[in-house]
Every structure is written in structure tokens, then in C-alpha cells.
Design a protein around this motif. Structure first.
Motif, PDB file in Angstrom:
ATOM      1  N   GLU A  53       0.878  -1.169   0.000  1.00  0.00           N
ATOM      2  CA  GLU A  53       0.000   0.000   0.000  1.00  0.00           C
ATOM      3  C   GLU A  53       0.912   1.215   0.000  1.00  0.00           C
ATOM      4  OE1 GLU A  53      -3.635   0.545   1.238  1.00  0.00           O
ATOM      5  OE2 GLU A  53      -3.960  -1.391   0.292  1.00  0.00           O
ATOM      6  N   LYS A  54       0.370   2.359  -0.256  1.00  0.00           N
ATOM      7  CA  LYS A  54       1.175   3.578  -0.193  1.00  0.00           C
ATOM      8  C   LYS A  54       1.809   3.676   1.189  1.00  0.00           C
ATOM      9  CE  LYS A  54       1.114   8.483  -0.796  1.00  0.00           C
ATOM     10  NZ  LYS A  54       0.437   9.685  -0.473  1.00  0.00           N
ATOM     11  N   ASP A  55       3.118   3.785   1.224  1.00  0.00           N
ATOM     12  CA  ASP A  55       3.885   3.965   2.469  1.00  0.00           C
ATOM     13  C   ASP A  55       3.868   2.757   3.390  1.00  0.00           C
ATOM     14  OD1 ASP A  55       4.528   6.598   1.675  1.00  0.00           O
ATOM     15  OD2 ASP A  55       2.658   7.339   2.535  1.00  0.00           O
ATOM     16  N   GLY A  56       3.550   1.567   2.904  1.00  0.00           N
ATOM     17  CA  GLY A  56       3.578   0.408   3.785  1.00  0.00           C
ATOM     18  C   GLY A  56       2.945  -0.813   3.163  1.00  0.00           C
ATOM     19  N   PHE A  57       2.436  -1.686   4.035  1.00  0.00           N
ATOM     20  CA  PHE A  57       1.848  -2.955   3.612  1.00  0.00           C
ATOM     21  C   PHE A  57       0.519  -3.178   4.310  1.00  0.00           C
ATOM     22  CE2 PHE A  57       6.395  -3.338   3.173  1.00  0.00           C
ATOM     23  CZ  PHE A  57       6.535  -3.896   1.911  1.00  0.00           C
ATOM     24  N   GLN A  58      -0.476  -3.569   3.545  1.00  0.00           N
ATOM     25  CA  GLN A  58      -1.755  -3.999   4.100  1.00  0.00           C
ATOM     26  C   GLN A  58      -1.622  -5.470   4.449  1.00  0.00           C
ATOM     27  OE1 GLN A  58      -4.708  -2.102   4.511  1.00  0.00           O
ATOM     28  NE2 GLN A  58      -5.284  -3.898   5.693  1.00  0.00           N
ATOM     29  N   VAL A  59      -2.044  -5.848   5.661  1.00  0.00           N
ATOM     30  CA  VAL A  59      -1.980  -7.250   6.081  1.00  0.00           C
ATOM     31  C   VAL A  59      -3.313  -7.628   6.721  1.00  0.00           C
ATOM     32  CG1 VAL A  59      -0.748  -8.990   7.413  1.00  0.00           C
ATOM     33  CG2 VAL A  59       0.503  -7.009   6.533  1.00  0.00           C
ATOM     34  N   ARG A  60      -3.866  -8.740   6.262  1.00  0.00           N
ATOM     35  CA  ARG A  60      -5.071  -9.308   6.877  1.00  0.00           C
ATOM     36  C   ARG A  60      -4.719 -10.690   7.393  1.00  0.00           C
ATOM     37  NH1 ARG A  60     -10.218  -8.342   3.106  1.00  0.00           N
ATOM     38  NH2 ARG A  60     -11.243  -9.138   4.977  1.00  0.00           N
ATOM     39  N   PHE A  61      -5.181 -10.999   8.598  1.00  0.00           N
ATOM     40  CA  PHE A  61      -4.845 -12.248   9.280  1.00  0.00           C
ATOM     41  C   PHE A  61      -6.082 -13.137   9.401  1.00  0.00           C
ATOM     42  CE2 PHE A  61      -1.963  -8.986  10.944  1.00  0.00           C
ATOM     43  CZ  PHE A  61      -0.737  -9.588  10.719  1.00  0.00           C
ATOM     44  N   PHE A  62      -5.899 -14.427   9.081  1.00  0.00           N
ATOM     45  CA  PHE A  62      -6.994 -15.386   9.164  1.00  0.00           C
ATOM     46  C   PHE A  62      -6.533 -16.651   9.872  1.00  0.00           C
ATOM     47  CE2 PHE A  62      -8.325 -12.659   5.801  1.00  0.00           C
ATOM     48  CZ  PHE A  62      -9.707 -12.693   5.800  1.00  0.00           C
ATOM     49  N   THR A  63      -7.401 -17.193  10.708  1.00  0.00           N
ATOM     50  CA  THR A  63      -7.264 -18.557  11.202  1.00  0.00           C
ATOM     51  C   THR A  63      -8.034 -19.427  10.209  1.00  0.00           C
ATOM     52  OG1 THR A  63      -9.291 -18.573  12.507  1.00  0.00           O
ATOM     53  CG2 THR A  63      -7.313 -17.676  13.589  1.00  0.00           C
ATOM     54  N   PRO A  64      -8.006 -20.738  10.347  1.00  0.00           N
ATOM     55  CA  PRO A  64      -8.842 -21.546   9.454  1.00  0.00           C
ATOM     56  C   PRO A  64     -10.342 -21.268   9.620  1.00  0.00           C
ATOM     57  CG  PRO A  64      -7.084 -22.891  10.323  1.00  0.00           C
ATOM     58  CD  PRO A  64      -7.034 -21.573  11.077  1.00  0.00           C
ATOM     59  N   GLY A  65     -10.733 -20.573  10.703  1.00  0.00           N
ATOM     60  CA  GLY A  65     -12.156 -20.353  10.949  1.00  0.00           C
ATOM     61  C   GLY A  65     -12.647 -18.927  10.919  1.00  0.00           C
ATOM     62  N   ASP A  66     -11.740 -17.926  10.950  1.00  0.00           N
ATOM     63  CA  ASP A  66     -12.206 -16.539  11.047  1.00  0.00           C
ATOM     64  C   ASP A  66     -11.078 -15.558  10.764  1.00  0.00           C
ATOM     65  OD1 ASP A  66     -14.050 -14.522  11.422  1.00  0.00           O
ATOM     66  OD2 ASP A  66     -14.246 -14.807  13.581  1.00  0.00           O
ATOM     67  N   GLU A  67     -11.437 -14.322  10.501  1.00  0.00           N
ATOM     68  CA  GLU A  67     -10.450 -13.245  10.391  1.00  0.00           C
ATOM     69  C   GLU A  67     -10.195 -12.689  11.786  1.00  0.00           C
ATOM     70  OE1 GLU A  67      -9.427  -9.227   7.806  1.00  0.00           O
ATOM     71  OE2 GLU A  67     -11.445 -10.079   7.688  1.00  0.00           O
ATOM     72  N   ILE A  68      -8.935 -12.381  12.082  1.00  0.00           N
ATOM     73  CA  ILE A  68      -8.562 -11.795  13.366  1.00  0.00           C
ATOM     74  C   ILE A  68      -7.840 -10.474  13.107  1.00  0.00           C
ATOM     75  CG2 ILE A  68      -8.508 -13.998  14.590  1.00  0.00           C
ATOM     76  CD1 ILE A  68      -5.454 -14.012  14.264  1.00  0.00           C
ATOM     77  N   PRO A  69      -7.845  -9.554  14.082  1.00  0.00           N
ATOM     78  CA  PRO A  69      -7.264  -8.238  13.835  1.00  0.00           C
ATOM     79  C   PRO A  69      -5.737  -8.219  13.761  1.00  0.00           C
ATOM     80  CG  PRO A  69      -8.239  -8.330  16.035  1.00  0.00           C
ATOM     81  CD  PRO A  69      -8.572  -9.617  15.355  1.00  0.00           C
ATOM     82  N   LEU A  70      -5.081  -9.122  14.477  1.00  0.00           N
ATOM     83  CA  LEU A  70      -3.616  -9.073  14.557  1.00  0.00           C
ATOM     84  C   LEU A  70      -3.094 -10.418  15.037  1.00  0.00           C
ATOM     85  CD1 LEU A  70      -1.118  -7.157  14.400  1.00  0.00           C
ATOM     86  CD2 LEU A  70      -1.472  -6.696  16.824  1.00  0.00           C
ATOM     87  N   CYS A  71      -1.893 -10.763  14.583  1.00  0.00           N
ATOM     88  CA  CYS A  71      -1.217 -11.977  15.054  1.00  0.00           C
ATOM     89  C   CYS A  71       0.272 -11.690  15.113  1.00  0.00           C
ATOM     90  CB  CYS A  71      -1.506 -13.152  14.127  1.00  0.00           C
ATOM     91  SG  CYS A  71      -0.589 -14.640  14.605  1.00  0.00           S
TER      92      CYS A  71
END
Length: 111
Positions: A53-71
């Protein structure tokens, strides 16, 4: 569309040790359901989906069952991989996630 998926062991210098996370690159257009299905297929405790992304990186975190905010270990794995691939630099790198904007420090190849 072609994504790249990696299994990265965080918190170790020894192959097949540490805390594994999957890191998926180059697929910002995936929807949540597809990311969740990929995380389920990869079947690790966490999978990070990352793109520049502009000025950095977009990161999305998922377990096998759901999206989580951070890991934590998946963040370490993600930025170590980005550094190894020459996509992230030594010093402060910006990560944008559901938990907000986070500074990630890479120093001497360590996150």
C-alpha cells in the motif's frame, strides 16, 4: 490470478522449528470468503495476506475459521519474508491491519 503462498517459521533460525505461519502475497483482490477458504486449506494457526500500500503494507490475518485483527508470529513471519524477498527494508516499515497502523522494525534481518 496467481498468488504466492509461503510457510514461514517465526522465532527461529533452525528450519522446521519455531512457530509456523502462512504468508500469501500478491492477491489484494481476494474477498474475505476466499481468504478464509485459503487459510482453511493451508491449515496453519494463522495465514497472513499481504500486499503493498502507499507507504507500507496492508496485512489481513486469518485462522482456518475466522479473520482476526492481529497476530504476532504471523507479523514476524510476514515481514521477515518481505525482507528476504527485498520488498521490505531495514528500519521501520508500516503495517496496516484491522488492529490499526503498526510500525514494524527490521534490524539486521530480524523483525
Amino acid at each position: 490470478m496467481e498468488c504466492r503462498a509461503f510457510k514461514v517459521d517465526a522465532f527461529t533460525d533452525t528450519p522446521l522449528k519455531g512457530n509456523p505461519a502462512a504468508v500469501v502475497l500478491d492477491c489484494p483482490e481476494l474477498d474475505r470468503e476466499t481468504m478464509l477458504a485459503i487459510a482453511g486449506e493451508l491449515n496453519l494457526s494463522e495465514t497472513a495476506f499481504v500486499w503493498p500500500e502507499k507507504d507500507g503494507f496492508q496485512v489481513r490475518f486469518f485462522t482456518p475459521g475466522d479473520e482476526i485483527p492481529l497476530c504476532g508470529h504471523a507479523t514476524v513471519a510476514t515481514f521477515y519474508l518481505l525482507w528476504r524477498l527485498g520488498l521490505a527494508a531495514e528500519g521501520i516499515n508500516k503495517m496496516f491491519s484491522k488492529a490499526g497502523e503498526i510500525d514494524v522494525l527490521i534490524k539486521d534481518g530480524r523483525v
